[in-house]
Design a protein around this motif. Structure first.
Motif, mmCIF file in Angstrom:
data_model
loop_
_atom_site.group_PDB
_atom_site.id
_atom_site.type_symbol
_atom_site.label_atom_id
_atom_site.label_comp_id
_atom_site.label_asym_id
_atom_site.label_seq_id
_atom_site.Cartn_x
_atom_site.Cartn_y
_atom_site.Cartn_z
ATOM 1 N N ARG A 160 -15.436 -4.885 18.787
ATOM 2 C CA ARG A 160 -15.794 -5.271 17.437
ATOM 3 C C ARG A 160 -14.951 -6.407 16.898
ATOM 4 O O ARG A 160 -15.404 -7.188 16.103
ATOM 5 C CB ARG A 160 -15.663 -4.065 16.495
ATOM 6 C CG ARG A 160 -16.672 -3.001 16.781
ATOM 7 C CD ARG A 160 -16.642 -1.982 15.684
ATOM 8 N NE ARG A 160 -17.517 -0.883 16.034
ATOM 9 C CZ ARG A 160 -17.479 0.279 15.448
ATOM 10 N NH1 ARG A 160 -16.637 0.514 14.492
ATOM 11 N NH2 ARG A 160 -18.292 1.232 15.808
ATOM 12 N N HIS A 170 -15.748 10.328 17.410
ATOM 13 C CA HIS A 170 -17.056 10.289 16.754
ATOM 14 C C HIS A 170 -18.019 11.227 17.475
ATOM 15 O O HIS A 170 -18.015 11.297 18.712
ATOM 16 C CB HIS A 170 -17.643 8.874 16.786
ATOM 17 C CG HIS A 170 -16.837 7.877 16.027
ATOM 18 N ND1 HIS A 170 -16.984 7.670 14.684
ATOM 19 C CD2 HIS A 170 -15.856 7.024 16.438
ATOM 20 C CE1 HIS A 170 -16.143 6.730 14.283
ATOM 21 N NE2 HIS A 170 -15.446 6.329 15.338
ATOM 22 N N SER A 203 -25.978 9.265 13.934
ATOM 23 C CA SER A 203 -25.028 9.136 12.839
ATOM 24 C C SER A 203 -23.643 8.761 13.332
ATOM 25 O O SER A 203 -22.929 8.006 12.677
ATOM 26 C CB SER A 203 -24.955 10.437 12.037
ATOM 27 O OG SER A 203 -24.419 11.476 12.836
ATOM 28 N N ASP A 234 -21.013 10.522 13.336
ATOM 29 C CA ASP A 234 -20.082 10.941 12.296
ATOM 30 C C ASP A 234 -18.661 11.060 12.819
ATOM 31 O O ASP A 234 -18.422 11.488 13.948
ATOM 32 C CB ASP A 234 -20.503 12.298 11.713
ATOM 33 C CG ASP A 234 -21.762 12.193 10.874
ATOM 34 O OD1 ASP A 234 -22.068 11.090 10.386
ATOM 35 O OD2 ASP A 234 -22.428 13.225 10.686
ATOM 36 N N GLU A 292 -12.895 6.094 20.173
ATOM 37 C CA GLU A 292 -12.737 4.698 19.759
ATOM 38 C C GLU A 292 -11.248 4.443 19.560
ATOM 39 O O GLU A 292 -10.558 5.261 18.957
ATOM 40 C CB GLU A 292 -13.487 4.459 18.444
ATOM 41 C CG GLU A 292 -13.315 3.067 17.871
ATOM 42 C CD GLU A 292 -14.016 2.918 16.536
ATOM 43 O OE1 GLU A 292 -15.210 2.563 16.540
ATOM 44 O OE2 GLU A 292 -13.379 3.174 15.497
ATOM 45 N N GLY A 297 -14.180 -7.340 7.496
ATOM 46 C CA GLY A 297 -14.622 -7.283 8.878
ATOM 47 C C GLY A 297 -13.561 -7.766 9.859
ATOM 48 O O GLY A 297 -13.602 -7.420 11.032
ATOM 49 N N GLN A 327 -12.822 -2.095 10.373
ATOM 50 C CA GLN A 327 -14.227 -1.698 10.471
ATOM 51 C C GLN A 327 -14.694 -0.849 9.299
ATOM 52 O O GLN A 327 -15.889 -0.763 9.024
ATOM 53 C CB GLN A 327 -14.504 -1.001 11.812
ATOM 54 C CG GLN A 327 -13.673 0.223 12.106
ATOM 55 C CD GLN A 327 -12.404 -0.051 12.879
ATOM 56 O OE1 GLN A 327 -11.746 -1.048 12.650
ATOM 57 N NE2 GLN A 327 -12.047 0.848 13.793
ATOM 58 N N VAL A 328 -13.774 -0.231 8.556
ATOM 59 C CA VAL A 328 -14.153 0.631 7.430
ATOM 60 C C VAL A 328 -14.851 -0.177 6.338
ATOM 61 O O VAL A 328 -15.860 0.263 5.777
ATOM 62 C CB VAL A 328 -12.921 1.373 6.872
ATOM 63 C CG1 VAL A 328 -13.259 2.113 5.580
ATOM 64 C CG2 VAL A 328 -12.366 2.327 7.920
ATOM 65 N N ALA A 331 -16.583 -2.964 6.555
ATOM 66 C CA ALA A 331 -17.933 -3.360 6.968
ATOM 67 C C ALA A 331 -18.873 -2.156 6.993
ATOM 68 O O ALA A 331 -20.030 -2.247 6.554
ATOM 69 C CB ALA A 331 -17.874 -4.037 8.332
ATOM 70 N N GLU A 332 -18.389 -1.012 7.492
ATOM 71 C CA GLU A 332 -19.231 0.184 7.585
ATOM 72 C C GLU A 332 -19.669 0.689 6.217
ATOM 73 O O GLU A 332 -20.749 1.258 6.074
ATOM 74 C CB GLU A 332 -18.480 1.296 8.325
ATOM 75 C CG GLU A 332 -18.317 1.024 9.809
ATOM 76 C CD GLU A 332 -17.312 1.945 10.493
ATOM 77 O OE1 GLU A 332 -16.716 2.823 9.809
ATOM 78 O OE2 GLU A 332 -17.096 1.777 11.715
ATOM 79 N N HIS A 333 -18.835 0.487 5.190
ATOM 80 C CA HIS A 333 -19.143 0.987 3.851
ATOM 81 C C HIS A 333 -19.641 -0.097 2.905
ATOM 82 O O HIS A 333 -19.902 0.179 1.732
ATOM 83 C CB HIS A 333 -17.911 1.682 3.257
ATOM 84 C CG HIS A 333 -17.549 2.945 3.977
ATOM 85 N ND1 HIS A 333 -18.166 4.148 3.743
ATOM 86 C CD2 HIS A 333 -16.645 3.182 4.959
ATOM 87 C CE1 HIS A 333 -17.651 5.076 4.532
ATOM 88 N NE2 HIS A 333 -16.741 4.506 5.292
#
Length: 196
Positions: A3, A58, A63, A65, A111, A134, A152-153, A155-157
Motif C-alpha cells: 500500500r 483481519h 469486510s 474486519d 498485515e 494516505g 491506511q486508517v 484513507a479507509e475512513h
C-alpha cells in the motif's frame, strides 16, 4: 499487496523479506497458541533494522474486519524482534477483542506495517499541508498520553487532515483539536504496509 513504501532504496523491503516477516508473524502466533517456544527470527537484512512496526489481524471475507492490532512505535529494537512480539500481542492482548483461538487463526489475514522514523511537525505546518492523507501516519503526545493511527486508517475512513488529527487525539484520550495546543507534540511517519 503493497500500500505504501518507505522512501529510499536501502530502506525498501524486498518481496522475499516481506514474505519472511509475514511468515515470522504467523509462526509466532501459532507457537504461542500451541505452547511452543517462539520461532527463530529469519536471517534477512531487514530483521536487524531498528524500526517500529504494527501487526494487524483481519478476518477473511469481503469486510476484512479488524480482529486485532498492536504495534511498537519506537525504533529501539530490531525489526524481527518487534514483529515477533507484536504479532503475539495483536492475537492475545488487544483490549478491543477476545484472544484469537487456534481454530480461528487459519481464517485470519496478517498485515504488517513497518514504520519510518518519526518526524515532529508543528501544528502550523499541519494546517498548511504537511500531513498527506494516505502517505502519513500520525502520533500525538501530550504529557504521558499518546495515540497512534497508521497511514491506511485515514484513507479507509475517508478522513481529511483535520479529521484524521482529531481521530488520533480521541484515540489518545484527548479532546478533538488538541493537536493545535502548544503542549501537544505531533509526529508523522510513513509505513511500508503489506499483507498475506
Amino acid at each position: 499487496m503493497e500500500r505504501n513504501t518507505i522512501a529510499g532504496p536501502e530502506d525498501t523491503l524486498t518481496a522475499a523479506e516481506r514474505q519472511a516477516l509475514l511468515a515470522l508473524a504467523r509462526c509466532a502466533i501459532e507457537a504461542m497458541l500451541a505452547g511452543r517456544p517462539e520461532p527463530r527470527i529469519p536471517s534477512i537484512r531487514a530483521a536487524a533494522w531498528r524500526r517500529g512496526a504494527f501487526v494487524s489481524l483481519h478476518e477473511h471475507g469481503e469486510s476484512g474486519d479488524l480482529r486485532g492490532c498492536i504495534g511498537h512505535v519506537s525504533d529501539d529494537r530490531p525489526l524481527g524482534e518487534v514483529i515477533r512480539q507484536v504479532a503475539v500481542s495483536a492475537a492475545q492482548s488487544d483490549p478491543r477483542f477476545p484472544p484469537v483461538t487456534r481454530d480461528e487463526l487459519p481464517e485470519l489475514r496478517i498485515e504488517i506495517s513497518v514504520l519510518s522514523a518519526l518526524g515532529r511537525v508543528p501544528a502550523s505546518d499541519l494546517s498548511r499541508g504537511a500531513l498527506v492523507i494516505g502517505r502519513d501516519g500520525v502520533l500525538v503526545r501530550s504529557g504521558r498520553t499518546q495515540g497512534v493511527l497508521l497511514p491506511q486508517v485515514a484513507a479507509e475512513h475517508g478522513f481529511g487532515p483535520e479529521a484524521f488529527l482529531d481521530a488520533v487525539c480521541r484515540k489518545a484520550g484527548l479532546a478533538p483539536g488538541s493537536w493545535r495546543e502548544p503542549e501537544t507534540q505531533v509526529f508523522t511517519f510513513t509505513a511500508d504496509v503489506f499483507v498475506e
